[in-house]
Design a protein around this motif. Sequence first.
Motif, PDB file in Angstrom:
ATOM      1  N   GLU A 147      -5.842  -9.171  24.315  1.00 41.61           N
ATOM      2  CA  GLU A 147      -5.671 -10.510  23.751  1.00 41.61           C
ATOM      3  C   GLU A 147      -4.432 -11.195  24.313  1.00 41.61           C
ATOM      4  N   ALA A 148      -3.398 -10.439  24.609  1.00 39.24           N
ATOM      5  CA  ALA A 148      -2.203 -11.017  25.223  1.00 39.24           C
ATOM      6  C   ALA A 148      -2.508 -11.531  26.628  1.00 39.24           C
ATOM      7  N   ALA A 149      -3.303 -10.769  27.366  1.00 37.01           N
ATOM      8  CA  ALA A 149      -3.679 -11.187  28.721  1.00 37.01           C
ATOM      9  C   ALA A 149      -4.548 -12.438  28.685  1.00 37.01           C
ATOM     10  N   VAL A 150      -5.469 -12.489  27.725  1.00 37.69           N
ATOM     11  CA  VAL A 150      -6.341 -13.657  27.574  1.00 37.69           C
ATOM     12  C   VAL A 150      -5.508 -14.890  27.204  1.00 37.69           C
ATOM     13  N   LYS A 151      -4.563 -14.707  26.308  1.00 36.49           N
ATOM     14  CA  LYS A 151      -3.708 -15.816  25.886  1.00 36.49           C
ATOM     15  C   LYS A 151      -2.956 -16.406  27.067  1.00 36.49           C
ATOM     16  N   LEU A 152      -2.465 -15.548  27.956  1.00 34.56           N
ATOM     17  CA  LEU A 152      -1.725 -16.019  29.124  1.00 34.56           C
ATOM     18  C   LEU A 152      -2.630 -16.811  30.068  1.00 34.56           C
ATOM     19  N   VAL A 153      -3.858 -16.335  30.253  1.00 36.48           N
ATOM     20  CA  VAL A 153      -4.814 -17.058  31.099  1.00 36.48           C
ATOM     21  C   VAL A 153      -5.061 -18.454  30.531  1.00 36.48           C
ATOM     22  N   LYS A 154      -5.239 -18.529  29.226  1.00 37.30           N
ATOM     23  CA  LYS A 154      -5.507 -19.823  28.588  1.00 37.30           C
ATOM     24  C   LYS A 154      -4.283 -20.740  28.660  1.00 37.30           C
TER      25      LYS A 154
END
Length: 333
Positions: free
Chosen positions: A19-26
């Motif tokens: 979820e942290a990686a996804v947040k950064l992409v967004k």
Amino acid sequence: RDFCLSRGLGDVYKRQELEAAVKLVKENQTPLVQVKKENFSLPTLGPKLEKKQKEVVFGRGFVLFKGLPVHRYTVEETAITYWGIGCYFGDAVSQNKQGHLLGHVKDLGLDPKDPQTRIYTTRARQLFHTDSADIVGLLCLKTAKSGGLSTIVSSSTIYNTILLRNPKYAQILTEPFYWDRKNEIPSGKGPYFQLPIFNFHLGELSVIFSRDFIDAAQQRFPEIPRLSPEQIKALDSIQEISLEDGIRLDMTLEPGDIQFLHNHQILHARTEYVDHEDPDLKRHLLRLWLSAPNGRTLPPVFVERYSNIEAGTVRGGIKVPGAQLKTPLEAEL
């Protein structure tokens, strides 16, 4: 369940890292096609995924991850999560003439009896086959009302069993068959091509097989030779042996399950299914076709389907003139 990550992808620590990686992409508004391992950092989960990738390419040829909590995520977040995990297995390649890098396995109402139809867009049974990439990945979002069972087999086991029971069939299956491209024609190529099923190269057996592409060529192109009775029996034997108890492995994919398969050594199939009437509940899987950076050198004849056969190169997929690569979040024709 030794082929699953311990406690699956729903484990709170793995989930938080994803979820942290996804947040950064967004936050960075990074287009999905530009998401790579380098900008989808998974400090603890990443090495585990890389280990599983090697098992897929050099070991048993498949892995099943359980429990990605897709019910917690938006469609976009699910796509980013799945794509990011896929980056640890390979580079996405196009799955059709529309240039879809993120595919959708869903019934789109097409006629499975039409020889030009790709069967994954229907509810019909899919016979044992391979896809045109080193690795295929499936993420289950929603299940059917009934049916849709996923089944895999070792293609080496199929070859060895055929060789033991009927060596003549094994020989036939190392000889070229005509395949239909189903109107997905690369630049400079014709509407059909020739390729054997079983291919030995540099000490390895690489298998490529999709019966409906071979049958479609017979239906659509009267100028190609007709299949002989012996060829038909040899092709039939692949499906028949693959269905035997003790040879096949059945998997009931549940929402949040991710399956990765090595196409060169694993055949996969799906049973026919009955879908829900409610459009929001219909069976739906996301699919990735991936070129493995550490993949084997392929037999020279694979150039007809993979364009490039060299190890360490991006290869495979469907490449047609004018196609724009894209990652649709919903199924489309």
